[in-house]
Design a protein around this motif. Structure first.
Motif, PDB file in Angstrom:
ATOM      1  N   THR A 155      53.017 -18.696   5.476  1.00  0.00           N
ATOM      2  CA  THR A 155      52.809 -20.053   4.955  1.00  0.00           C
ATOM      3  C   THR A 155      52.431 -20.062   3.477  1.00  0.00           C
ATOM      4  O   THR A 155      51.963 -21.077   2.964  1.00  0.00           O
ATOM      5  CB  THR A 155      51.697 -20.774   5.749  1.00  0.00           C
ATOM      6  OG1 THR A 155      50.490 -20.016   5.593  1.00  0.00           O
ATOM      7  CG2 THR A 155      52.048 -20.901   7.215  1.00  0.00           C
TER       8      THR A 155
ATOM      9  N   ARG B  92      48.438 -17.686  10.911  1.00  0.00           N
ATOM     10  CA  ARG B  92      47.285 -17.341  11.752  1.00  0.00           C
ATOM     11  C   ARG B  92      46.461 -18.579  12.015  1.00  0.00           C
ATOM     12  O   ARG B  92      45.812 -18.708  13.039  1.00  0.00           O
ATOM     13  CB  ARG B  92      46.387 -16.321  11.027  1.00  0.00           C
ATOM     14  CG  ARG B  92      46.963 -14.953  10.878  1.00  0.00           C
ATOM     15  CD  ARG B  92      46.136 -14.115   9.941  1.00  0.00           C
ATOM     16  NE  ARG B  92      46.134 -14.669   8.580  1.00  0.00           N
ATOM     17  CZ  ARG B  92      45.477 -14.176   7.558  1.00  0.00           C
ATOM     18  NH1 ARG B  92      44.746 -13.105   7.716  1.00  0.00           N
ATOM     19  NH2 ARG B  92      45.541 -14.743   6.371  1.00  0.00           N
TER      20      ARG B  92
ATOM     21  N   LYS C 129      44.591 -24.770   8.130  1.00  0.00           N
ATOM     22  CA  LYS C 129      44.271 -24.618   6.698  1.00  0.00           C
ATOM     23  C   LYS C 129      44.615 -25.902   5.950  1.00  0.00           C
ATOM     24  O   LYS C 129      45.744 -26.410   6.065  1.00  0.00           O
ATOM     25  CB  LYS C 129      45.088 -23.474   6.085  1.00  0.00           C
ATOM     26  CG  LYS C 129      44.517 -22.107   6.345  1.00  0.00           C
ATOM     27  CD  LYS C 129      45.261 -21.050   5.570  1.00  0.00           C
ATOM     28  CE  LYS C 129      46.764 -21.123   5.787  1.00  0.00           C
ATOM     29  NZ  LYS C 129      47.511 -19.993   5.278  1.00  0.00           N
TER      30      LYS C 129
ATOM     31  N   VAL D 208      55.239 -12.680   4.985  1.00  0.00           N
ATOM     32  CA  VAL D 208      53.780 -12.551   4.889  1.00  0.00           C
ATOM     33  C   VAL D 208      53.436 -11.498   3.835  1.00  0.00           C
ATOM     34  O   VAL D 208      54.312 -10.776   3.346  1.00  0.00           O
ATOM     35  CB  VAL D 208      53.135 -12.165   6.247  1.00  0.00           C
ATOM     36  CG1 VAL D 208      53.409 -13.237   7.289  1.00  0.00           C
ATOM     37  CG2 VAL D 208      53.578 -10.800   6.720  1.00  0.00           C
TER      38      VAL D 208
END
Ligand SMILES: NC(=O)c1ccc[n+]([C@@H]2O[C@H](COP(=O)([O-])OP(=O)(O)OC[C@H]3O[C@@H](n4cnc5c(N)ncnc54)[C@H](OP(=O)(O)O)[C@@H]3O)[C@@H](O)[C@H]2O)c1
Length: 223
Positions: free
Chosen positions: A16, A39, A43, A76
């Protein structure tokens, strides 16, 4: 919308950060059904993006995104790739084309970063070994994410270099690239070509440091 070479697919983007979001928005803009995985989907920065530029993109865990996608993207932090794959569940990658856009950057010694894996191995090869039943294609790792979709450079479009073991998977990634506005990529061979592609990223970062700008790309010229 212009007809896309890649028929509508479910796409799962694992990551992300700027890169994951650039992919997710790009695939969504081309009519694909996209889920972005992380994860922690709570957020604030991600919530804000999903409500704005990422509107229409679904969100979930790494495992949700990996299960959702027929086509997957790994985006990632390079040194977290193994953890993200474990969290996503390797079985969710079986038989799928996986775009590996990651670089194994080690910033522990400051700038410029070094490769955390190099020589006779690469992150792309590690990913393929971790996902033996997936078709991993290294791509997009040698260019800044603002240029992934509708690339625009004053000096012409750079060359996208790709590597992977599966010819059909590389054709699919070629379709993605053309749909995103790139010319056909240059295929440098099997996934071990990640050794060179990841090293090119280090050169790209060094050049960015020297120039103080991140709007550059490499182009392959032939006589
Ligand atoms: N920046 C560029 O333009 C560019 C260009 C080409 C290639 N790349 C490569 O693309 C990848 C993504 O780069 P980025 O700039 O978007 O951001 P990044 O900070 O390298 O990666 C962010 C993502 O990594 C995940 N992550 C971080 N630590 C983790 C851990 N311990 N376990 C599991 N997941 C973890 C985060 O998860 P959460 O979502 O849960 O926070 C987030 O999704 C990198 O490998 C980078 O080298 C970057």
């Amino acid at each position: 919308m212009t007809k896309q070479r890649l028929a509508p697919h479910r796409v799962g983007v694992l990551g992300t950060g700027d890169v994951g979001r650039a992919f997710a928005a790009g695939f969504h803009s081309r009519g694909h059904d996209v889920m972005i995985g992380s994860r922690d989907s709570h957020k604030p920065e991600l919530r804000e993006w999903l409500a704005g530029a990422g509107a229409g993109v679904k969100e979930g865990t790494f495992a949700d995104a990996a299960a959702h996608g027929e086509l997957l993207v790994l985006a990632v932090f390079g040194q977290a790739a193994a953890a993200a794959i474990a969290a996503a569940g390797p079985a969710n990658f079986t038989g799928k084309v996986v775009i590996d856009a990651m670089n194994p950057l080690d910033f522990s010694g400051g700038f410029p970063p070094k490769l955390s894996v190099s020589g006779e191995d690469s992150l792309g090869e590690q990913v393929q070994r971790a996902l033996p039943d997936a078709k991993v294609v290294k791509a997009f790792n040698t260019i800044g994410n603002p240029y992934y979709v509708d690339p625009s450079f004053s000096g012409g479009v750079p060359t996208m270099l790709i590597a992977g073991n599966d010819a059909e998977a590389k054709r699919v990634v070629g379709d993605v690239l053309v749909d995103f506005g790139w010319p056909e990529p240059v295929d440098i061979g099997g996934i071990e070509g990640s050794r060179e592609l990841e090293a090119i990223c280090i050169a790209w970062v060094k050049i960015g440091g020297v120039r103080g700008a991140w709007d550059h790309g490499f182009s392959l010229l032939s006589g």
